[in-house]
Write an enzyme that holds these catalytic residues in place. Structure first.
Site, PDB file in Angstrom:
ATOM      1  N   LYS A  14       0.855  -1.186   0.000  1.00 36.47           N
ATOM      2  CA  LYS A  14       0.000   0.000   0.000  1.00 36.47           C
ATOM      3  C   LYS A  14       0.893   1.238   0.000  1.00 36.47           C
ATOM      4  CE  LYS A  14      -1.604   2.915   2.595  1.00 36.47           C
ATOM      5  NZ  LYS A  14      -1.545   4.056   1.645  1.00 36.47           N
ATOM      6  N   CYS A  37      13.993  11.634   5.679  1.00 37.95           N
ATOM      7  CA  CYS A  37      14.079  11.243   7.090  1.00 37.95           C
ATOM      8  C   CYS A  37      15.486  11.471   7.640  1.00 37.95           C
ATOM      9  CB  CYS A  37      13.672   9.783   7.251  1.00 37.95           C
ATOM     10  SG  CYS A  37      14.627   8.691   6.205  1.00 37.95           S
ATOM     11  N   GLU A  66       9.940  17.373  13.826  1.00 40.43           N
ATOM     12  CA  GLU A  66      10.412  17.228  12.450  1.00 40.43           C
ATOM     13  C   GLU A  66       9.850  18.374  11.597  1.00 40.43           C
ATOM     14  OE1 GLU A  66       9.086  13.561  10.637  1.00 40.43           O
ATOM     15  OE2 GLU A  66      11.052  13.200   9.746  1.00 40.43           O
ATOM     16  N   GLU A 112      10.008   2.269  10.280  1.00 41.47           N
ATOM     17  CA  GLU A 112      11.062   3.250   9.954  1.00 41.47           C
ATOM     18  C   GLU A 112      10.411   4.626   9.976  1.00 41.47           C
ATOM     19  OE1 GLU A 112      14.234   2.471   9.278  1.00 41.47           O
ATOM     20  OE2 GLU A 112      13.933   0.324   9.372  1.00 41.47           O
TER      21      GLU A 112
HETATM   22  P1  NAD Z   1       2.668   9.093   6.830  1.00 42.16           P
HETATM   23  O1  NAD Z   1       2.861   8.543   8.184  1.00 42.16           O
HETATM   24  O2  NAD Z   1       1.680  10.165   6.641  1.00 42.16           O
HETATM   25  O3  NAD Z   1       2.271   7.943   5.803  1.00 42.16           O
HETATM   26  C1  NAD Z   1       3.078   6.801   5.602  1.00 42.16           C
HETATM   27  C2  NAD Z   1       2.224   5.692   5.041  1.00 42.16           C
HETATM   28  O4  NAD Z   1       1.333   5.238   6.059  1.00 42.16           O
HETATM   29  C3  NAD Z   1       1.350   6.110   3.856  1.00 42.16           C
HETATM   30  O5  NAD Z   1       1.292   5.059   2.920  1.00 42.16           O
HETATM   31  C4  NAD Z   1       0.003   6.306   4.503  1.00 42.16           C
HETATM   32  O6  NAD Z   1      -1.077   6.140   3.601  1.00 42.16           O
HETATM   33  C5  NAD Z   1       0.015   5.179   5.522  1.00 42.16           C
HETATM   34  N1  NAD Z   1      -0.940   5.318   6.623  1.00 42.16           N
HETATM   35  C6  NAD Z   1      -1.507   6.439   7.122  1.00 42.16           C
HETATM   36  N2  NAD Z   1      -2.334   6.130   8.142  1.00 42.16           N
HETATM   37  C7  NAD Z   1      -2.283   4.787   8.289  1.00 42.16           C
HETATM   38  C8  NAD Z   1      -2.903   3.870   9.178  1.00 42.16           C
HETATM   39  N3  NAD Z   1      -3.745   4.281  10.128  1.00 42.16           N
HETATM   40  N4  NAD Z   1      -2.609   2.559   9.058  1.00 42.16           N
HETATM   41  C9  NAD Z   1      -1.751   2.126   8.111  1.00 42.16           C
HETATM   42  N5  NAD Z   1      -1.134   2.948   7.229  1.00 42.16           N
HETATM   43  C10 NAD Z   1      -1.394   4.267   7.328  1.00 42.16           C
HETATM   44  O7  NAD Z   1       4.129   9.550   6.342  1.00 42.16           O
HETATM   45  P2  NAD Z   1       4.505  10.330   5.011  1.00 42.16           P
HETATM   46  O8  NAD Z   1       4.049  11.739   5.161  1.00 42.16           O
HETATM   47  O9  NAD Z   1       4.084   9.547   3.827  1.00 42.16           O
HETATM   48  O10 NAD Z   1       6.107  10.272   5.057  1.00 42.16           O
HETATM   49  C11 NAD Z   1       6.874  11.203   5.757  1.00 42.16           C
HETATM   50  C12 NAD Z   1       7.378  10.613   7.058  1.00 42.16           C
HETATM   51  O11 NAD Z   1       8.089   9.415   6.772  1.00 42.16           O
HETATM   52  C13 NAD Z   1       8.359  11.498   7.784  1.00 42.16           C
HETATM   53  O12 NAD Z   1       8.069  11.488   9.153  1.00 42.16           O
HETATM   54  C14 NAD Z   1       9.705  10.828   7.517  1.00 42.16           C
HETATM   55  O13 NAD Z   1      10.700  11.093   8.470  1.00 42.16           O
HETATM   56  C15 NAD Z   1       9.317   9.404   7.476  1.00 42.16           C
HETATM   57  N6  NAD Z   1      10.314   8.607   6.734  1.00 42.16           N
HETATM   58  C16 NAD Z   1      11.118   7.760   7.440  1.00 42.16           C
HETATM   59  C17 NAD Z   1      12.093   7.019   6.789  1.00 42.16           C
HETATM   60  C18 NAD Z   1      12.992   6.084   7.551  1.00 42.16           C
HETATM   61  O14 NAD Z   1      13.678   5.300   6.917  1.00 42.16           O
HETATM   62  N7  NAD Z   1      13.012   6.129   8.878  1.00 42.16           N
HETATM   63  C19 NAD Z   1      12.224   7.133   5.403  1.00 42.16           C
HETATM   64  C20 NAD Z   1      11.371   7.995   4.711  1.00 42.16           C
HETATM   65  C21 NAD Z   1      10.408   8.730   5.384  1.00 42.16           C
END
Ligand code: NAD
Length: 493
Positions: A170, A279, A379, A245
């Site tokens: 997803k 990130c 962040e 992550e």
């Molecule tokens: P997000 O948390 O908004 O979404 C991430 C994913 O989770 C999306 O696919 C979203 O649709 C899904 N999601 C949302 N609600 C959910 C739920 N209740 N259950 C299951 N899935 C759900 O994050 P984003 O805005 O897409 O990405 C940015 C964030 O990701 C930043 O905080 C960044 O630091 C982090 N990030 C971390 C890494 C790492 O390796 N640690 C790498 C890239 C990004």
């Protein structure tokens, strides 16, 4: 755009769709299905049915499909690069770099084709053995963010599939097209029906349902800490293994003996890569007081030279969506209200033509930020950085480690003792010394504290997708004597 469930490209069962916007212009570029619970159930059933034959196939055979998918990606990489620019607003150099990363990761994971091992341990005597097998979890749910929408997808697909799991992917609703393109290459490479399923829709709606599903064995998610916490709560219902992550707040530490140009180049990379939406982005700049003025004036000078606009020919492209742009405006407003000095940037750029509606923001440097402020604690995820002077090493360690996040950190110094000392004292999953990132396929990408749990990359990352199972065998053929039972009752039977 369509989903892929049980070997068929399809719409949502109730035909519901969502819009995908171009972040550079604000225009709608496509629609994509909003999956229903029924669609998720169908994908789970397909993945369950496909699991046994797929895991029986063997790692080397599965690796062949991965190598083939990689070949197809390499042959068509320009398409993927263009999609990254269209869908995320990646500048051309970064789109190409992400595709290099995609290819490298698939190659790296597929090369584990004959390298996965278990253990055989001696039991209570030499004719007793404990076979420690590594077996797939079953159905893996892979949930990805939008910021590196191709690299994050393969970082989950490749190890999950190689190790014999079946997958429900997803992607983020901000980047369904890139994910679909990658999934399609795996399908074209020969993925059997039901092994790889692809569903799209609002994370906040179907996300909960997918994670809670009783058929799930493992959830691997990259995204924000708040979503990670919600997933953790949901997964308490099925005890699925979690790889999370999550967010970062990297300290970028410049010691008094740092090589200035090397440090500046690395900082420009670490702060402005993907418009700061990374990130491992530098979010807190700590500079030794002896070189503070000199270093900051040069950093401001190079930042001012960065061009913002059309991602095809600029240094800095747009943020992912309107909300992200609004969040930058708010961050700067709060900084001004707190009395901080904005050294450069701080505004939406004044762009003409179709890019005038894009989600751009100027690279921004904010001076003398207080350690306990939201600017240094939460962040930012955009092209904004705060700076602070430090005068001694204990102060530097204390401030750098003072974060709820613990993913990447950076240190620039020519002092080998400081490098070694910091390697122990800096409590982050990654410390880059005298170099920029990103993480390598052969490194283990992981974080301390609220950055989550588990990790990706390296032999440690691939083993996250395998469950260690123990089989006890006695082949001594000697009479069995169990010292905690009355063995006499078995006489004369
Ligand atoms: P997000 O948390 O908004 O979404 C991430 C994913 O989770 C999306 O696919 C979203 O649709 C899904 N999601 C949302 N609600 C959910 C739920 N209740 N259950 C299951 N899935 C759900 O994050 P984003 O805005 O897409 O990405 C940015 C964030 O990701 C930043 O905080 C960044 O630091 C982090 N990030 C971390 C890494 C790492 O390796 N640690 C790498 C890239 C990004």
């Amino acid at each position: 755009m369509k989903m892929y469930i049980n070997g068929v490209w399809k719409d949502s069962s109730n035909k519901d769709t969502l819009n995908k916007y171009n972040p550079s212009t604000g225009e709608i570029i496509d629609t994509f299905p909003a999956a229903t619970k029924g669609d998720v159930d169908e994908a789970m059933d397909a993945a369950e049915l496909a699991f046994q034959p797929w895991s029986d196939l063997g790692t080397a055979e599965r690796a062949k499909i991965l190598f083939k998918a990689n070949e197809l990606i390499m042959q068509n990489r320009k398409e993927l690069e263009a999609l990254l620019t269209l869908e995320v607003g990646k500048i051309s150099r970064e789109a190409s770099d992400e595709v290099d990363g995609v290819i490298d990761q698939i190659q790296y994971y597929a090369e584990f084709e004959r390298k996965l091992t278990g253990d055989i341990v001696e039991g209570s005597n030499s004719k007793r053995k404990i076979f420690q097998y590594k077996v797939p979890y079953g159905i893996v749910v892979a949930i990805t963010p939008w910021n590196f929408p191709a690299a994050m997808v393969v970082r989950k697909l490749a190890p999950a599939l190689l190790t014999g799991n079946t997958v429900i992917m997803k992607p983020s609703s901000d980047t369904p097209l890139t994910a679909q393109w990658i999934v399609n290459k795996f399908i074209e490479a020969g993925m059997p029906k039901g092994v790889l399923n692809f569903v799209t829709g609002r994370g906040s709606e179907i996300g909960d349902y997918i994670v809670n599903h009783k058929k799930v064995g493992l959830v691997t998610m990259t995204g924000s800490t708040s979503t990670g916490q919600r997933i953790m709560q949901n997964a308490s219902s099925n005890m699925a293994k979690l790889i999370l992550e999550l967010g970062g707040k990297a300290p970028f530490m410049v010691w008094k003996d740092a090589d200035i140009i090397r440090t500046l180049k690395s900082l420009v990379w670490a702060k402005y890569l993907n418009v700061g939406q990374s990130c491992i982005a530098a979010e807190r700049l700590y500079i030794h007081e002896d070189i503070y003025d000199k270093f900051i004036s040069k950093f401001v000078a190079v930042t001012k030279k960065l061009t913002v606009g059309n991602p095809e020919n600029s240094d800095v492209g747009p943020l992912i969506n309107k909300g992200a742009q609004a969040s930058m405006v708010k961050t700067v407003e709060n900084a001004r209200d707190s009395g901080y000095k904005i050294l450069t940037g701080g505004n939406k750029p004044d762009l003409k033509g179709k890019y005038g509606n894009g989600y751009f923001f100027e690279p921004t440097i904010i001076e003398d930020v207080k350690q306990d402020s939201t600017l240094f604690q939460d962040e930012i995820f955009g092209p904004i950085i705060g700076t602070e002077k430090v005068s001694d090493i204990e102060e530097l360690y204390k401030k750098a480690n003072d974060s709820k996040y613990g993913l990447a950190s950076y240190l620039f110094t020519e002092d080998p003792e400081l490098m070694l000392d910091a390697s122990e004292r800096i409590r982050f999953g990654e410390l880059y010394i005298n170099m920029p990132g990103p993480e390598a396929s052969q490194g283990y990408h992981t974080g301390f504290r609220m950055t989550g749990q588990g990790g990706e990359g390296s032999k440690y990352g691939i083993n996250e997708y395998l469950k260690l199972k123990n089989v006890y065998v006695d082949y001594s053929k000697k009479p069995l004597y169990i010292n905690t039972i009355n063995n006499n009752i078995f006489d004369n039977l």
